[in-house]
Design a protein around this motif. Structure first.
Motif, PDB file in Angstrom:
ATOM      1  N   TRP A  30       0.803  -1.220   0.000  1.00  0.00           N
ATOM      2  CA  TRP A  30       0.000   0.000   0.000  1.00  0.00           C
ATOM      3  C   TRP A  30       0.839   1.274   0.000  1.00  0.00           C
ATOM      4  O   TRP A  30       0.355   2.372  -0.188  1.00  0.00           O
ATOM      5  CB  TRP A  30      -0.966   0.024   1.186  1.00  0.00           C
ATOM      6  CG  TRP A  30      -0.344  -0.410   2.484  1.00  0.00           C
ATOM      7  CD1 TRP A  30      -0.433  -1.645   3.040  1.00  0.00           C
ATOM      8  CD2 TRP A  30       0.469   0.366   3.350  1.00  0.00           C
ATOM      9  NE1 TRP A  30       0.273  -1.693   4.210  1.00  0.00           N
ATOM     10  CE2 TRP A  30       0.839  -0.471   4.430  1.00  0.00           C
ATOM     11  CE3 TRP A  30       0.928   1.679   3.321  1.00  0.00           C
ATOM     12  CZ2 TRP A  30       1.651  -0.035   5.462  1.00  0.00           C
ATOM     13  CZ3 TRP A  30       1.745   2.110   4.359  1.00  0.00           C
ATOM     14  CH2 TRP A  30       2.103   1.253   5.416  1.00  0.00           C
ATOM     15  N   THR A 267     -11.176   5.332   8.077  1.00  0.00           N
ATOM     16  CA  THR A 267     -12.366   4.911   7.338  1.00  0.00           C
ATOM     17  C   THR A 267     -13.051   6.106   6.706  1.00  0.00           C
ATOM     18  O   THR A 267     -13.555   6.022   5.585  1.00  0.00           O
ATOM     19  CB  THR A 267     -13.352   4.217   8.286  1.00  0.00           C
ATOM     20  OG1 THR A 267     -13.571   5.069   9.407  1.00  0.00           O
ATOM     21  CG2 THR A 267     -12.813   2.900   8.764  1.00  0.00           C
ATOM     22  N   PHE A 270     -11.360   6.983   3.578  1.00  0.00           N
ATOM     23  CA  PHE A 270     -11.724   5.991   2.568  1.00  0.00           C
ATOM     24  C   PHE A 270     -13.056   6.355   1.943  1.00  0.00           C
ATOM     25  O   PHE A 270     -13.227   6.337   0.725  1.00  0.00           O
ATOM     26  CB  PHE A 270     -11.794   4.616   3.231  1.00  0.00           C
ATOM     27  CG  PHE A 270     -12.042   3.485   2.273  1.00  0.00           C
ATOM     28  CD1 PHE A 270     -11.051   3.057   1.402  1.00  0.00           C
ATOM     29  CD2 PHE A 270     -13.260   2.836   2.256  1.00  0.00           C
ATOM     30  CE1 PHE A 270     -11.272   2.008   0.533  1.00  0.00           C
ATOM     31  CE2 PHE A 270     -13.497   1.789   1.387  1.00  0.00           C
ATOM     32  CZ  PHE A 270     -12.495   1.378   0.517  1.00  0.00           C
ATOM     33  N   ALA A 285     -22.248   0.893  -1.880  1.00  0.00           N
ATOM     34  CA  ALA A 285     -21.481   0.255  -0.822  1.00  0.00           C
ATOM     35  C   ALA A 285     -21.994   0.655   0.555  1.00  0.00           C
ATOM     36  O   ALA A 285     -21.391   0.311   1.564  1.00  0.00           O
ATOM     37  CB  ALA A 285     -20.008   0.621  -0.958  1.00  0.00           C
TER      38      ALA A 285
ATOM     39  N   GLU D 353      -8.747  -2.237  -2.137  1.00  0.00           N
ATOM     40  CA  GLU D 353      -9.729  -1.258  -1.667  1.00  0.00           C
ATOM     41  C   GLU D 353     -11.134  -1.654  -2.107  1.00  0.00           C
ATOM     42  O   GLU D 353     -12.108  -1.481  -1.373  1.00  0.00           O
ATOM     43  CB  GLU D 353      -9.372   0.141  -2.182  1.00  0.00           C
ATOM     44  CG  GLU D 353      -8.202   0.757  -1.443  1.00  0.00           C
ATOM     45  CD  GLU D 353      -7.741   2.074  -2.044  1.00  0.00           C
ATOM     46  OE1 GLU D 353      -7.428   2.992  -1.276  1.00  0.00           O
ATOM     47  OE2 GLU D 353      -7.680   2.187  -3.282  1.00  0.00           O
ATOM     48  N   VAL D 356     -12.831  -4.356  -0.013  1.00  0.00           N
ATOM     49  CA  VAL D 356     -13.405  -4.008   1.297  1.00  0.00           C
ATOM     50  C   VAL D 356     -14.413  -2.879   1.180  1.00  0.00           C
ATOM     51  O   VAL D 356     -14.796  -2.274   2.177  1.00  0.00           O
ATOM     52  CB  VAL D 356     -12.303  -3.612   2.311  1.00  0.00           C
ATOM     53  CG1 VAL D 356     -11.361  -4.775   2.535  1.00  0.00           C
ATOM     54  CG2 VAL D 356     -11.538  -2.388   1.853  1.00  0.00           C
ATOM     55  N   LEU D 357     -14.856  -2.621  -0.036  1.00  0.00           N
ATOM     56  CA  LEU D 357     -15.666  -1.434  -0.281  1.00  0.00           C
ATOM     57  C   LEU D 357     -16.913  -1.360   0.601  1.00  0.00           C
ATOM     58  O   LEU D 357     -17.330  -0.279   1.013  1.00  0.00           O
ATOM     59  CB  LEU D 357     -16.064  -1.373  -1.763  1.00  0.00           C
ATOM     60  CG  LEU D 357     -16.538  -0.020  -2.272  1.00  0.00           C
ATOM     61  CD1 LEU D 357     -15.476   1.039  -2.083  1.00  0.00           C
ATOM     62  CD2 LEU D 357     -16.917  -0.118  -3.740  1.00  0.00           C
ATOM     63  N   ASP D 358     -17.521  -2.499   0.901  1.00  0.00           N
ATOM     64  CA  ASP D 358     -18.707  -2.389   1.749  1.00  0.00           C
ATOM     65  C   ASP D 358     -18.530  -3.050   3.120  1.00  0.00           C
ATOM     66  O   ASP D 358     -19.495  -3.283   3.829  1.00  0.00           O
ATOM     67  CB  ASP D 358     -19.962  -2.902   1.026  1.00  0.00           C
ATOM     68  CG  ASP D 358     -19.756  -4.296   0.463  1.00  0.00           C
ATOM     69  OD1 ASP D 358     -18.768  -4.946   0.862  1.00  0.00           O
ATOM     70  OD2 ASP D 358     -20.566  -4.717  -0.368  1.00  0.00           O
ATOM     71  N   TYR D 360     -15.409  -2.166   4.936  1.00  0.00           N
ATOM     72  CA  TYR D 360     -14.237  -1.487   5.484  1.00  0.00           C
ATOM     73  C   TYR D 360     -14.484  -0.936   6.883  1.00  0.00           C
ATOM     74  O   TYR D 360     -13.566  -0.724   7.646  1.00  0.00           O
ATOM     75  CB  TYR D 360     -13.869  -0.319   4.558  1.00  0.00           C
ATOM     76  CG  TYR D 360     -14.934   0.737   4.551  1.00  0.00           C
ATOM     77  CD1 TYR D 360     -14.908   1.780   5.456  1.00  0.00           C
ATOM     78  CD2 TYR D 360     -16.030   0.652   3.681  1.00  0.00           C
ATOM     79  CE1 TYR D 360     -15.920   2.714   5.501  1.00  0.00           C
ATOM     80  CE2 TYR D 360     -17.044   1.576   3.717  1.00  0.00           C
ATOM     81  CZ  TYR D 360     -16.982   2.606   4.639  1.00  0.00           C
ATOM     82  OH  TYR D 360     -17.993   3.512   4.696  1.00  0.00           O
ATOM     83  N   TYR D 361     -15.743  -0.661   7.198  1.00  0.00           N
ATOM     84  CA  TYR D 361     -16.043   0.109   8.405  1.00  0.00           C
ATOM     85  C   TYR D 361     -16.030  -0.762   9.654  1.00  0.00           C
ATOM     86  O   TYR D 361     -16.280  -0.301  10.749  1.00  0.00           O
ATOM     87  CB  TYR D 361     -17.413   0.778   8.261  1.00  0.00           C
ATOM     88  CG  TYR D 361     -18.521  -0.205   7.954  1.00  0.00           C
ATOM     89  CD1 TYR D 361     -19.183  -0.869   8.977  1.00  0.00           C
ATOM     90  CD2 TYR D 361     -18.873  -0.488   6.625  1.00  0.00           C
ATOM     91  CE1 TYR D 361     -20.174  -1.785   8.693  1.00  0.00           C
ATOM     92  CE2 TYR D 361     -19.858  -1.404   6.334  1.00  0.00           C
ATOM     93  CZ  TYR D 361     -20.512  -2.055   7.373  1.00  0.00           C
ATOM     94  OH  TYR D 361     -21.485  -2.972   7.093  1.00  0.00           O
ATOM     95  N   SER D 366     -11.076  -2.509   9.998  1.00  0.00           N
ATOM     96  CA  SER D 366     -10.799  -1.258  10.690  1.00  0.00           C
ATOM     97  C   SER D 366     -11.155  -1.412  12.158  1.00  0.00           C
ATOM     98  O   SER D 366     -11.991  -2.234  12.536  1.00  0.00           O
ATOM     99  CB  SER D 366     -11.618  -0.121  10.081  1.00  0.00           C
ATOM    100  OG  SER D 366     -12.992  -0.384  10.224  1.00  0.00           O
ATOM    101  N   TRP D 373      -4.891  -1.583   6.806  1.00  0.00           N
ATOM    102  CA  TRP D 373      -4.643  -1.986   5.415  1.00  0.00           C
ATOM    103  C   TRP D 373      -3.910  -3.309   5.330  1.00  0.00           C
ATOM    104  O   TRP D 373      -4.003  -4.014   4.334  1.00  0.00           O
ATOM    105  CB  TRP D 373      -3.888  -0.899   4.658  1.00  0.00           C
ATOM    106  CG  TRP D 373      -4.794   0.229   4.305  1.00  0.00           C
ATOM    107  CD1 TRP D 373      -4.739   1.498   4.773  1.00  0.00           C
ATOM    108  CD2 TRP D 373      -5.922   0.177   3.440  1.00  0.00           C
ATOM    109  NE1 TRP D 373      -5.759   2.244   4.261  1.00  0.00           N
ATOM    110  CE2 TRP D 373      -6.507   1.463   3.439  1.00  0.00           C
ATOM    111  CE3 TRP D 373      -6.513  -0.833   2.679  1.00  0.00           C
ATOM    112  CZ2 TRP D 373      -7.641   1.764   2.702  1.00  0.00           C
ATOM    113  CZ3 TRP D 373      -7.639  -0.533   1.951  1.00  0.00           C
ATOM    114  CH2 TRP D 373      -8.196   0.762   1.962  1.00  0.00           C
ATOM    115  N   THR D 377      -5.295  -6.057   2.954  1.00  0.00           N
ATOM    116  CA  THR D 377      -4.482  -6.571   1.867  1.00  0.00           C
ATOM    117  C   THR D 377      -4.401  -8.093   1.917  1.00  0.00           C
ATOM    118  O   THR D 377      -4.551  -8.779   0.901  1.00  0.00           O
ATOM    119  CB  THR D 377      -3.069  -5.959   1.954  1.00  0.00           C
ATOM    120  OG1 THR D 377      -3.203  -4.560   2.060  1.00  0.00           O
ATOM    121  CG2 THR D 377      -2.244  -6.314   0.743  1.00  0.00           C
TER     122      THR D 377
END
Lengths: 413, 394, 425, 504
Positions: A30, A267, A270, A285, D353, D356-358, D360-361, D366, D373, D377
């Motif tokens: 990253w 977050t 993001f 999303a 990315e 984890v778009l939906d 990630y939270y 996280s 990350w 990853t």
């Protein structure tokens, strides 16, 4: 019907804005995206360096061409005239350089000038990242500065508390002003370009009016100028009172790291980036895009607000008049674009612009070349950096395959 | 390389245009320079004329005692963020500096530092000091705090600040009770108007602007009381201390001209616009609308200072002798007097403010009215006419 | 088996449609405005005071036309209409006329406000409308420049710079070679900057907003530099002849309409003509059809053999020429003098007017007139000594624009390919 | 007299799209150009049509060399193309779209609208292509839009016409109608190139089949003798299994229940007009229908993205009508959106990315507001391996992946957790055969693991093959329900056109 790029031909999709690291490289996964340094340092710096050279060159031509005195003797004695022109260029650039880096004072001035530029540049940049075009840095600086001044005048606290409280006030002031534009966009769809432009004017008149009220004026004065700010609210200079660079610089640096962290490690960041790249996919999303617009405009406004605070709490002689944002609010747009909306990029761009502006002051004094030349050079640097092909063409470098450098998202949606 | 050529071509074209103008105007340039010098001399004459009209004593009474016996000082002039082309206090201050050069009190090539923002003030003042300036002139109240601070740190340097009071033993403050002259101008305007409506407008409602509007409006009211007329003043409310503002000092903003036209539409024929060049659009409005109107200038005698096409429009001007006092301040310094630290408040009494001659409106101002106006000026001086004067300075 | 087929006349509606919601919000706003008018302008004004709106100028053929109206009763009438209109919006199920209701509401509110401000006094309504037109000129021309570019998919944020540079060119060239060359030079300068924008955006794929920002900077820097280094020295280059107004015979004598529309410089007539021409052109001619296709779907245009790049270059340059016309107005029809940064942000207002006018020439005109009206009206109110600080009056046009954009216009749809570079493989 | 492509080579930054391709078409001949998605068919045709400039090769039309890289020149030379993504301006009328580029003028530049209308109607009558010249293109159905595209080509007197995936969005009846149009054109003496990845169609209509693979011509086939299997093997390079393998469904409890749902589209028309349906655990319900009949809005409403105007949505018995997309997602819905590039992915984000778009939270990606990350990853790397996504790394932008692999990214993201309900819209649009097989098998696998599955697709073959139960949507209503194993395509097709037996 509304396809942008055809799907089934993999090669036809243009690479995205951020330089794609070459496949097969061995950087950590990253890291390149986050630092923005995906290519080798030399390659990354080549174009900016050449852009600076080109800008200096064109600037020199402009200095020569606008040398009215030299043109007057051009007819009789072209050689002397030309010599005079060249000498003018030499003096101007020497002073420009010394004014920016030639002494401790010069460096202090460069850093001092760069501080609000970095902050407001960040404000515009974070907007771009979220697909919003915040032209309202000026207005947000006004409001942030005004709020900070209010705290500085009406709250009595020791400096360790007073300064943070004043900065907090500027965050609220600028944030509300920016957030208002974001809220209007989220709720009614009113375009942020319109609302932020209009809010700039509103804020300017609001400050002009406020500075004439007894809330801000010095007792017995009728001038549109605030009373002297309390000592405890002034941002202390780093190198002593002789030099203007203050701890505002650290605030700006802190903001750079904070925004870097926010955008790429949190977050919320993001979500900002997602909403900026594709509001539709973000909605799918599960992100609340309207809320994000309001939030990002709040943060953007807050950054500008802090920039405003540095120009009130951090600007000797610490009494505030009605034009403290100057042209910073608009320079910020150029900065964000020059820094490719990347916090570190904005930092470097801010330092560059700070150096040019600080040097420009000295140049004006010593060489008699108007500071406006600095504006011309800034715009040339932006052109050359935004159009690397142009630079490559001029220096006959090998063109490299690059997609369009589209950093902004047009009018968004 | 093609791009390169295009760039060069562009610049070459640009150079040609400039060159064309330069060579083309060789003569006119000279003429321009001549004009400038004439202007300067005329300006001095004007002051004399003014004084002559006012039938006062000779000029010599004021500071500049031993003219010509100067040790030239190095002068440095710092404008506020309006820049030197503001057609107002910055321009006049700079003119004063140059007049001092002409008179031998200041060294040639005085330094001019134009500010574009408030962050420029301190570095500019520092530059002045670094360049070894002996006399630093700062222009406008916005520079007051900076001036005060550096004057204290540099007690050996003489300072002059325009539109602000003294800030220390080595700072001469120049302030102007311009409402005294504006009062007379208002009286005059009320006598001249044929429509019974006169008007004022300003750039922003700040003291250096509003003082003119306030004095003028009071002068009109005085005329109404004294002569039983009912001339109305648009654009300033004496009680509310509010008025018509353009919000900008940029004459090109169409709003400025619209403001003036708006007042013409309400019947105004004599208008006092205050704020740098924002009077010029009003001149164009009067000309284009074809009304029998007039303007009143401020600061310098507009008949001399403004572009020639407007010459017929100036009824008079409310003079504010920034150039003269700046020059005198430098001359005082150059003549070896000890550093001064007084606030100079210009008023009718000391002739730092005044009313310009009527020039092309001479015939249209009745002798009676001219005499009355002169009498008003005298009465203000003597205190026979008095009112709550506008507070100058901080 | 779930082959239950319901009709669309469902009773248990969960939610109002966005249209319905908007309609009722606007209804509520109108009622609130009505009540405010009743309280602030109706009750608190002296009942005997008349407001006099003059409908002619001193220079008009038919003088002394005026509309005298009792301020209190006018306000009460306006309040009643506003409340009625709002109630109608709240109850009526048909959803049309929402925007028109709001526009009428704001218009009536302005009228009541002006009547309140003018109670016991008078002001020239014709003069106000005349100023409205003049104040709209640069804004509208700027907006037209913007929409010329954006209709073909190029965002132009450099309108401000184009105006400034062409004003400079107009002043300098007009001083040196006469008005005709001056105006021509302004048009060319605007066009050249348009060409620069197009060249950067099309040839080098520079982000269009960056290119526009650069043009603003470049124009500001170069004109200020030349003004400081050349014009201050050679003042004869900053003294052009002013362009006079052309009074159109007969038409200018029509009461009210004449002085408002037919006694102006040719820039004003040019603005109206351009609006009409562009509107007809965009929607009825080959040029317009092709231009719009390039802005909406450049690839579709390309596939029928239309040269996307050429059309983009052409329109962006033409847009620049229009901005040049606006610059010439600023430089030659107002004060006939160049001042540093004399545009003072008006190009950005033009940009806003373009969006506000939904990328339509007639919309741009409307937006420009709304803004112009707000500026003209605040200036009238300032004359009337209402006690409102001048700063608040001065910010009024901007506040009005925000309210109108948020309340009336809402979401707008730019041309689909706006801001997108078109790249052939 | 023929159209010849000789040695066409086209290199994209990452892909060699065409590699020395030759192709000849005679007038009055239909050539089918077959190949998988990504085989280079569209690139080849875009070269022929002048949209792309090739790196090498030439085109000769009736003996004359063609100027390459200019659609204008190609049109001039008599080449017409009906694009897969229609080249129509949505905010223009049909007539405006048709005349764009050859506008009939009254005087000066003024468009002669009645002449334009006449041009459209002339062609429309001659070739039996019913359209309303004054309708706005964005308002008309896809099938009609295609007719507009064909009229556009015919108005330009094209002698050689390219059809790029023309049947993708059509009902069976429309496909038949389309074939009769094509045959009519052939009799008219036009040379036709028919690009497709559907073997049966190629076999049915073509005179000659040319197969492309990885940018090269790999063979020709005679439709009269070749079998589907042979051609398919030629296309993919290995034997292909064209049938979806699945056991009989064993439906359990109702998972998704939609009652009387009314949903508005962007222009406030009732796109979904009183739909009720149920999906049970362990069954796949397919929703067929021509695009634009409310399927998109139905899916968006169920997933919480678009508010409904009336009606209820229940998930496992709980009312979720007013919940927002995230809450619904958390209840265990996997949603493969119809518009992969606009709604399913963020193209300039990396694979990781997007993975984890939906989610990630939440943990593990996280903690609080701090993204991890590292975990993201790792998790992405695992999914890339598990779902066979072909990418060099997970930190490259997802836009660099092929369509099939992009779709696999979405599938991986959505399926990699406890899933109660799968909603997949157009799951295999623009996806290569290998990926189609894979995605289909994953969907069946989810069903077998007990998820309820709702498939929305305009590819009738696909829904028939996948579904256990089939619904047809027409004009916002359910126009019929079928047993996919028993019903004929004609029956279903009729329902898709609004004239099915179940429709009242």
């Amino acid at each position: 019907m509304t396809d942008a790029t055809s799907v089934d031909e993999a090669g036809a999709t243009p690479p995205p804005d951020e330089g794609t690291p070459p496949p097969g490289g061995d950087q950590p996964d990253w890291l390149p995206r986050i630092t923005g340094v995906g290519e080798s340092v030399g390659r990354a710096l080549l174009v900016p360096a050449l852009a600076l050279v080109l800008a200096l060159f064109v600037g020199a031509i402009i200095i020569m061409v606008t040398d009215v005195d030299a043109w007057r003797i051009m007819g009789e004695d072209p050689l002397t005239a030309l010599g005079q022109m060249l000498e003018g260029v030499g003096v101007a650039y020497r002073e420009l350089f010394f004014g920016a880096f030639g002494s401790v004072r010069a460096i202090s001035e460069t850093l001092f000038t760069a501080t609000p530029l970095i902050l407001s540049g960040l404000a515009v940049a974070i907007g771009f990242r979220a697909g919003l075009f915040n032209i309202g840095a000026r207005g947000q600086m006004f409001m942030g500065g005004l709020f900070a001044v209010w705290v500085a005048l009406h709250v009595e606290l020791p400096a360790v508390l007073h300064i943070p409280l004043a900065i907090l006030a500027s965050i609220i002031g600028g944030g509300l002003w920016g957030g208002l534009a974001g809220f209007l966009k989220a709720r009614t769809g009113a375009h942020e370009v319109i609302t932020t432009i209009m809010l700039n004017f509103v804020a300017a008149f609001l400050v002009l009016w406020a500075l004439k009220t007894s809330v801000f004026q010095e007792e017995g004065s009728n001038l549109p100028q605030s009373a002297r700010l309390a000592e405890s609210a002034r941002l202390p200079p780093i190198f002593g009172s002789e030099f203007r660079v203050s701890i505002a610089l650290f605030i700006a640096l802190g903001a750079v790291f904070f925004i870097q962290w926010l955008l790429f490690r949190s977050t919320l960041g993001f979500e900002f980036r997602a909403a900026g790249s594709s509001p539709r996919a973000s909605t799918y999303a599960g992100m609340k895009v309207p809320l994000l617009y309001t939030a990002v405009m709040f943060i953007s406004g807050a950054l500008s607000g802090v920039a405003g605070a540095t120009m009130t709490l951090g600007l000797p002689p610490y009494s505030v008049t009605s034009n403290f944002p100057g042209t910073i609010g608009f320079d910020a747009i150029a900065l964000a674009l020059l820094g490719r909306s990347h916090p570190y990029g904005v930092l470097w761009a801010g330092l560059l612009f700070g150096a040019l502006t600080a040097g420009g002051r000295t140049m004006q004094a010593a060489a008699g070349v108007s500071v406006d030349l600095v504006i011309v050079m800034q715009s040339l640097i932006i052109i050359f950096i935004a159009a690397p092909e142009l630079v490559r063409a001029v220096f006959r470098l090998k063109p490299i395959e690059e997609g369009p450098t589209q950093m902004t998202k047009g009018w968004g949606a | 390389m093609k791009t390169w050529m295009k760039l060069l071509a562009f610049l070459a074209a640009f150079a040609i245009v400039v060159a064309a103008c330069g060579s083309d105007d060789d003569e006119s340039t000279d003429a321009g320079e001549d004009a400038e010098t004439t202007e300067t001399t005329e300006a001095t004459e004007t002051t004399e004329t003014t004084e002559a009209t006012e039938e006062t004593e000779a000029t010599e009474t004021t500071e500049g005692e031993a003219a010509g016996d100067f040790t030239p000082v190095k002068a440095c002039f710092v404008t506020d963020d309006a820049g030197v082309d503001d057609r107002s206090f910055n321009a006049l201050g700079w003119k004063g500096v140059n007049d001092a050069v002409t008179s031998g009190a200041a060294q040639p090539d005085p330094i001019l530092l134009e500010s574009t923002s408030e962050a420029d003030y301190q570095p500019h003042v520092e530059t002045c000091l670094a360049e070894g300036a002996e006399h630093i002139i700062t222009s406008g109240f916005k520079l007051a705090d900076t001036t005060g601070q550096f004057a204290e740190q540099n007690p050996d340097v003489q300072w002059t600040i325009i539109d602000f009071g003294s800030l220390g033993p080595n700072v001469t403050g120049l302030e102007y009770q311009t409402d005294e002259a504006a009062f007379a101008a208002g009286y005059l305007a009320a006598g001249v108007t044929e429509t019974g409506v006169v008007a004022v407008y300003g750039g922003e409602n700040i003291p250096t602007v509003s003082i003119f509007l306030d004095g003028f409006a009071r002068g009109v009211n005085h005329h109404n009381e004294a002569k039983g007329t009912s001339v109305s003043v648009l654009g300033w409310d004496v009680d509310g201390q509010e008025g018509t503002m353009t919000g900008t000092f940029n004459p090109a903003d169409p709003l400025v001209r619209a403001t003036c036209e708006s007042q013409i539409d309400e019947g105004a024929d004599i208008i006092l616009p205050v704020g740098g060049a924002i009077n010029l659009p009003c001149g164009t409005a009067i000309q284009d609308r074809g009304i029998e109107g007039a303007l009143i200038g401020v600061d310098a005698d507009a008949f001399e200072a403004a572009p020639p096409e407007f010459q017929d429009l100036w009824l008079t001007s409310v003079l504010k002798g920034i150039d003269i006092q700046t020059q005198r301040s430098i001359e005082a310094h150059a003549s070896g007097q000890p550093l001064g630290g007084a606030s100079f408040v210009g008023n009718l009494e000391n002739e730092a403010v005044g009313l310009a001659p009527f020039h092309s409106w001479e015939d249209r101002v009745s002798a009676e009215l001219a005499d009355e106006t002169t009498q008003v000026l005298e009465d203000i001086k003597s205190g026979a006419i008095t009112w709550e004067k506008f507070a100058v300075g901080g | 088996m779930t082959t239950v087929l319901e009709s669309s006349q469902i009773v248990d509606k969960n939610r109002a449609t966005p249209e319905e919601r908007r309609s009722s919000i606007i209804g509520a706003v109108l009622i609130a405005l009505g009540l405010y008018v009743f309280w602030a302008f109706g009750l608190r004004v002296d009942g005997d005071l008349d407001a006099t709106f003059n409908l002619s100028l001193q220079t008009d053929r038919f003088k002394d036309l005026a509309w005298v109206v009792n301020a209190r009763w006018l306000s009460i009438a306006v309040a009643a209409i506003l409340v009625g209109l709002g109630t109608w919006r709240l109850t009526r199920s048909a959803l049309r006329w929402t925007n028109i209701s709001l526009a009428v509401g704001f218009g009536l509110f302005s009228l009541a406000f002006l009547a309140w401000a003018a109670a016991g006094s008078q002001f020239s309504m014709v003069g106000m409308f005349r100023s409205t037109v003049i104040l709209a000129v640069v804004v509208v021309l700027g907006a037209l420049c913007g929409l010329m570019c954006e209709r073909v998919g190029v965002i132009n944020i450099g309108i401000e710079g184009q105006l400034l540079a062409s004003a400079f060119a107009a002043v300098v060239l007009s001083s040196a070679f006469g008005t005709f060359v001056g105006v021509l030079g302004a048009l060319l300068t605007g066009g050249l900057l348009g060409l620069l924008l197009a060249w950067l955006a099309i040839r080098f794929h520079v982000d269009q907003i960056i290119a526009g920002v650069v043009i603003n900077f470049l124009a500001l820097g170069l004109t200020s530099l030349m003004s400081a280094r050349i014009l201050s020295d050679v003042q004869s280059l900053n003294a052009p002849a002013r362009i006079p107004a052309i009074r159109i015979p007969l038409l200018a004598d029509i009461p009210v309409v004449g002085p408002v529309l037919f006694d102006h410089t040719y820039f004003v007539y040019g603005m109206f003509l351009l609006v009409i021409l562009l509107h007809l052109g965009l929607f009825h001619t080959r040029w317009g059809l092709r231009s719009r296709s390039v802005g909406e779907h450049p690839k579709a245009a390309d596939t029928v053999g239309i040269n996307v790049y050429w059309i983009r270059y052409r329109n962006v340059v033409l847009g620049g020429v229009i901005a040049g016309f606006g610059g010439a107005f600023l430089g030659l029809a107002q004060v006939a003098r160049f001042e540093e940064n004399m545009t003072g942000g008006i190009g950005f207002i033009g940009l806003a007017a373009m969006i506000f006018g939904r990328w339509m020439p007639v919309g741009a005109l409307g937006a420009g007139l709304v803004f112009g009206f707000a500026r003209a009206a605040q200036q009238k109110v300032a004359i009337l000594n209402t006690g409102i600080p001048s700063e608040f009056l001065l910010m009024l046009p901007y506040v009005v624009t925000i309210i109108v954009v948020a309340g009336v216009v809402g979401r707008t749809r730019p041309p689909a390919a706006d801001g997108q570079p078109y790249i052939k493989q | 007299m023929a159209l010849e492509l000789r040695g066409i080579t086209k290199q994209f930054p990452t892909v060699l799209a065409n590699d020395d391709v030759n192709l000849t078409v005679e007038p009055g001949e239909i050539v089918a150009l077959l190949g998988e998605n990504g085989a280079g068919k569209t690139t080849l045709m875009n070269v022929l049509f002048g949209l792309y400039s090739p790196d090498a090769g030439e085109v000769v039309i009736d003996g004359e060399p063609l100027e390459l890289g200019s659609p204008g020149a190609s049109i001039e030379a008599g080449v017409g193309m009906v694009h897969q993504h229609f080249m129509l301006v949505p905010v223009f009328t049909v007539a405006e779209n048709v005349i764009l580029g050859l506008e009939p003028l009254k005087s000066l530049d003024w468009i002669d609208r009645s002449a334009a209308r006449r041009m459209v109607l002339d062609i429309s009558e001659r070739f039996n292509l019913a359209v309303d010249p004054d309708a706005m293109v964005e308002d008309i159905p896809v099938g009609v839009q295609q007719r507009v595209e064909i009229i556009k080509v015919l108005v330009r007197d094209a002698r050689y016409i390219i059809f790029d995936e023309p049947t993708a969005a059509l009902t069976p009846q429309e496909v038949d109608e389309f074939f009769s149009i094509v045959r009519g054109l052939k009799e008219d003496g036009k040379g036709l190139i028919f690009i497709s990845h559907k073997l049966n169609e190629a076999l049915e209509v073509a005179d000659r089949i040319v197969v492309l693979r990885d940018g090269k011509t790999v063979g020709e086939a005679d439709p009269k003798v070749a079998t589907e299997g042979q051609v398919a093997e030629l296309m993919v390079g290995r034997p292909v299994d064209l049938v979806v393998h699945k056991e009989r469904a064993d439906p359990g409890d109702v998972v998704l229940s939609v009652r009387n749902l009314v949903v508005l589209d962007d222009r406030d028309h009732a796109a979904v007009d009183g739909v009720s349906l149920e999906v049970r655990a362990g069954e796949i319900v397919g929703v067929a229908g021509v695009q634009g009949n409310g399927q998109t809005e139905l899916v968006e409403s169920i997933t919480g993205i678009r508010p409904s105007l009336a009606g209820k949505v229940f998930l496992a018995g709980e009312d979720v009508t007013f919940e927002d997309p995230r809450d619904i997602h958390r209840r265990g819905i996997a949603h493969v959106p119809e518009d992969r590039q606009e709604a399913g992915l963020i193209l300039d984000f990396t694979v990781a990315e997007n993975m984890v778009l939906d989610s990630y939270y939440d943990r593990p990606f996280s903690r609080g507001i701090l993204m991890d990350w590292g975990v993201a990853t790792e998790s992405s790397q695992r999914l890339v391996d598990e779902y066979d996504v072909k990418t060099t790394r997970v930190d490259v932008p997802v836009s660099t992946l092929s369509g099939g692999n992009q779709q696999k990214v979405i599938v991986a993201r959505e399926f990699d957790r406890e899933v109660k309900l799968v909603i997949a819209a157009q799951p295999t649009r623009g996806v290569d055969v290998g990926s189609i097989e894979y995605i289909h098998s994953r969907i069946v696998q989810e069903r077998d693991e007990g998820a309820a599955v709702l498939i929305v697709s305009s590819e009738l073959d696909e829904v028939i093959a996948l579904s256990d139960r089939l619904l047809v949507m027409f004009k916002g209503k359910i126009a019929g329900e079928f047993d996919p194993a028993a019903a004929t395509t004609t029956e279903i097709g009729l329902a898709m056109l609004g004239s099915g037996p179940d429709n009242d």
